[in-house]
Enzyme design. Sequence first.
Site, PDB file in Angstrom:
ATOM      1  N   SER A 257      45.029 -19.284-123.097  1.00 55.18           N
ATOM      2  CA  SER A 257      43.929 -18.277-123.244  1.00 55.18           C
ATOM      3  C   SER A 257      44.601 -16.912-123.451  1.00 55.18           C
ATOM      4  O   SER A 257      44.206 -15.971-124.024  1.00 55.18           O
ATOM      5  CB  SER A 257      42.933 -18.260-121.966  1.00 55.18           C
ATOM      6  OG  SER A 257      42.309 -19.692-122.302  1.00 55.18           O
TER       7      SER A 257
ATOM      8  N   THR B  47      38.108 -22.332-115.682  1.00 53.53           N
ATOM      9  CA  THR B  47      38.196 -23.692-116.164  1.00 53.53           C
ATOM     10  C   THR B  47      38.284 -24.612-115.194  1.00 53.53           C
ATOM     11  O   THR B  47      37.859 -24.451-113.802  1.00 53.53           O
ATOM     12  CB  THR B  47      39.709 -23.778-117.050  1.00 53.53           C
ATOM     13  OG1 THR B  47      39.739 -24.886-117.584  1.00 53.53           O
ATOM     14  CG2 THR B  47      40.822 -23.197-116.393  1.00 53.53           C
TER      15      THR B  47
ATOM     16  N   LYS C 110      34.366 -25.015-113.072  1.00 55.08           N
ATOM     17  CA  LYS C 110      33.298 -24.748-113.982  1.00 55.08           C
ATOM     18  C   LYS C 110      31.864 -24.895-113.304  1.00 55.08           C
ATOM     19  O   LYS C 110      30.936 -24.248-113.818  1.00 55.08           O
ATOM     20  CB  LYS C 110      33.500 -25.563-115.204  1.00 55.08           C
ATOM     21  CG  LYS C 110      34.444 -25.172-116.111  1.00 55.08           C
ATOM     22  CD  LYS C 110      34.457 -25.986-117.542  1.00 55.08           C
ATOM     23  CE  LYS C 110      35.576 -25.616-118.371  1.00 55.08           C
ATOM     24  NZ  LYS C 110      35.765 -26.211-119.757  1.00 55.08           N
TER      25      LYS C 110
ATOM     26  N   GLY D 102      31.393 -37.284-120.992  1.00 57.34           N
ATOM     27  CA  GLY D 102      31.746 -36.425-119.829  1.00 57.34           C
ATOM     28  C   GLY D 102      31.369 -34.899-120.113  1.00 57.34           C
ATOM     29  O   GLY D 102      30.443 -34.481-120.784  1.00 57.34           O
ATOM     30  N   GLY D 103      32.062 -34.079-119.298  1.00 59.77           N
ATOM     31  CA  GLY D 103      31.332 -32.543-119.438  1.00 59.77           C
ATOM     32  C   GLY D 103      31.825 -31.893-120.854  1.00 59.77           C
ATOM     33  O   GLY D 103      30.749 -31.124-121.331  1.00 59.77           O
TER      34      GLY D 103
ATOM     35  N   ASN E  94      29.533 -44.250-125.205  1.00 55.52           N
ATOM     36  CA  ASN E  94      30.556 -43.946-123.968  1.00 55.52           C
ATOM     37  C   ASN E  94      30.793 -45.487-123.511  1.00 55.52           C
ATOM     38  O   ASN E  94      30.134 -46.612-123.678  1.00 55.52           O
ATOM     39  CB  ASN E  94      29.813 -43.328-122.930  1.00 55.52           C
ATOM     40  CG  ASN E  94      30.782 -42.901-121.821  1.00 55.52           C
ATOM     41  OD1 ASN E  94      31.857 -42.304-122.229  1.00 55.52           O
ATOM     42  ND2 ASN E  94      30.333 -43.094-120.837  1.00 55.52           N
TER      43      ASN E  94
ATOM     44  N   ILE F 122      39.174 -33.593-129.658  1.00 54.65           N
ATOM     45  CA  ILE F 122      39.131 -32.513-129.183  1.00 54.65           C
ATOM     46  C   ILE F 122      40.499 -32.289-128.343  1.00 54.65           C
ATOM     47  O   ILE F 122      40.774 -31.360-127.906  1.00 54.65           O
ATOM     48  CB  ILE F 122      37.967 -32.215-128.131  1.00 54.65           C
ATOM     49  CG1 ILE F 122      37.910 -33.029-126.902  1.00 54.65           C
ATOM     50  CG2 ILE F 122      36.640 -32.128-128.963  1.00 54.65           C
ATOM     51  CD1 ILE F 122      37.096 -32.481-125.911  1.00 54.65           C
TER      52      ILE F 122
ATOM     53  N   TYR G 197      44.299 -31.824-127.863  1.00 56.36           N
ATOM     54  CA  TYR G 197      45.345 -30.912-128.699  1.00 56.36           C
ATOM     55  C   TYR G 197      46.728 -31.003-128.078  1.00 56.36           C
ATOM     56  O   TYR G 197      47.365 -30.267-128.721  1.00 56.36           O
ATOM     57  CB  TYR G 197      44.637 -29.360-128.876  1.00 56.36           C
ATOM     58  CG  TYR G 197      44.521 -28.794-127.492  1.00 56.36           C
ATOM     59  CD1 TYR G 197      43.418 -28.750-126.990  1.00 56.36           C
ATOM     60  CD2 TYR G 197      45.653 -28.244-126.973  1.00 56.36           C
ATOM     61  CE1 TYR G 197      43.112 -27.879-125.839  1.00 56.36           C
ATOM     62  CE2 TYR G 197      45.560 -27.475-125.854  1.00 56.36           C
ATOM     63  CZ  TYR G 197      44.185 -27.479-125.229  1.00 56.36           C
ATOM     64  OH  TYR G 197      44.204 -26.583-123.939  1.00 56.36           O
TER      65      TYR G 197
HETATM   66  P1  ATR Z   1      35.572 -34.175-119.210  1.00 54.67           P
HETATM   67  O1  ATR Z   1      34.855 -33.081-118.471  1.00 54.67           O
HETATM   68  O2  ATR Z   1      36.869 -33.655-119.678  1.00 54.67           O
HETATM   69  O3  ATR Z   1      34.540 -34.555-120.621  1.00 54.67           O
HETATM   70  P2  ATR Z   1      34.829 -36.125-117.466  1.00 54.67           P
HETATM   71  O4  ATR Z   1      33.577 -35.529-117.247  1.00 54.67           O
HETATM   72  O5  ATR Z   1      35.560 -36.518-116.424  1.00 54.67           O
HETATM   73  O6  ATR Z   1      35.846 -35.229-118.270  1.00 54.67           O
HETATM   74  O7  ATR Z   1      34.525 -37.551-118.559  1.00 54.67           O
HETATM   75  C1  ATR Z   1      35.540 -38.143-119.165  1.00 54.67           C
HETATM   76  C2  ATR Z   1      34.621 -38.874-120.213  1.00 54.67           C
HETATM   77  O8  ATR Z   1      36.145 -39.954-120.912  1.00 54.67           O
HETATM   78  C3  ATR Z   1      33.722 -40.091-119.800  1.00 54.67           C
HETATM   79  O9  ATR Z   1      33.109 -40.260-121.131  1.00 54.67           O
HETATM   80  C4  ATR Z   1      34.749 -41.434-119.777  1.00 54.67           C
HETATM   81  O10 ATR Z   1      33.964 -42.461-119.818  1.00 54.67           O
HETATM   82  P3  ATR Z   1      33.357 -43.207-118.612  1.00 54.67           P
HETATM   83  O11 ATR Z   1      32.164 -42.412-118.483  1.00 54.67           O
HETATM   84  O12 ATR Z   1      32.952 -44.616-119.059  1.00 54.67           O
HETATM   85  O13 ATR Z   1      34.110 -43.079-117.399  1.00 54.67           O
HETATM   86  C5  ATR Z   1      35.648 -41.354-120.762  1.00 54.67           C
HETATM   87  N1  ATR Z   1      36.867 -41.911-120.734  1.00 54.67           N
HETATM   88  C6  ATR Z   1      38.070 -41.552-119.973  1.00 54.67           C
HETATM   89  N2  ATR Z   1      39.008 -42.585-119.975  1.00 54.67           N
HETATM   90  C7  ATR Z   1      38.789 -43.521-120.788  1.00 54.67           C
HETATM   91  C8  ATR Z   1      39.103 -44.760-121.390  1.00 54.67           C
HETATM   92  N3  ATR Z   1      40.361 -45.038-120.945  1.00 54.67           N
HETATM   93  N4  ATR Z   1      38.386 -45.348-122.406  1.00 54.67           N
HETATM   94  C9  ATR Z   1      37.251 -44.896-122.642  1.00 54.67           C
HETATM   95  N5  ATR Z   1      36.488 -43.707-122.196  1.00 54.67           N
HETATM   96  C10 ATR Z   1      37.463 -43.014-121.375  1.00 54.67           C
END
Ligand code: ATR
Length: 276
Positions: A17, A63, A67, A132-133, A154, A218, A220
């Site tokens: 940033s 971050t 958040k 997720g978020g 999901n 998303i 990177y």
């Molecule tokens: P962020 O804020 O980065 O989006 P988060 O809120 O912890 O992170 O959300 C993580 C997301 O990645 C969720 O959708 C999670 O799926 P679950 O809700 O079933 O846990 C998904 N995720 C993480 N690791 C995964 C994996 N190995 N396979 C499939 N989905 C995964």
Amino acid sequence: MGYAFGLIGYPIKHSLSPWIHGKFMERINTEGTYSIIEIDTSRSFSQEMKKLKEKNLDGFNVTVPYKETIMEYLDVIDQQAEQIGAVNTVLSQNGKWIGYNTDGIGYVRSLWGKYEETEKNKANKILILGAGGAAKGIYHALRHSGYSDIRIANRSIEKAEHLLGESLESAMTLEEAEHGLSQFDIIIQTTSVGMKPNEADVIIDLANLKAGAIVSDIVYQPLFTAFLKQAKSLHSSIHFGHTMLLYQAQYAFEIWTGKRPPMEKLDKELQQILEG
Ligand code: ATR
């Protein structure tokens, strides 16, 4: 005296940033600073917020992992940020802190920047992978931008249903998404699957992809994920994750200064930094 901006989070020593906002300031010919304010999770966040107030910043980014925590320290919260339940940008105005979320809008702007036709074609069928978020921010920004055909797949379908609220029938499992992939025009991978050091991982197989679909990730780090590599091998259009980072910053900068910095070539420059 120029602008004073900053970033709070932990760990953030390697954040990109400061580089991005430095470029923006150069581009609109203005002076300013963008400082890294790392707040160790062992410290008292409320004490740290008192100290931050005293710095009199014009604005700051927030971050991981703050958040959500930041929200109770704000005087006003923008409606979309409230809906998303997370704030990544704070504007300081006459001593009051106003919270926004620019992540989702940043994603949408990055998509429009790369694939102009997507801005006009609101009938595009969109699949979001993950709930997720990040998915939440992108989902709400797409809805606010006029897209109505959005499904969320999901690993745990309950989380997708929860995110979708009243439209819960648009939730899918990852297996359903994989099999029904040919119905979607835009696919957006929002989880950390495929991120270093698990670079070989992909969230779903893309074999059933529709010809001409846009596939976006998303993640990177790496820039060219295994997911995007498969999409490319199937001749689909691909969209890299670092552009979301650029455009969420652009929108934050606009909230702070009222000016939209031009983005020409920044995408390539950031790509070079990320690829070392
Ligand atoms: P962020 O804020 O980065 O989006 P988060 O809120 O912890 O992170 O959300 C993580 C997301 O990645 C969720 O959708 C999670 O799926 P679950 O809700 O079933 O846990 C998904 N995720 C993480 N690791 C995964 C994996 N190995 N396979 C499939 N989905 C995964």
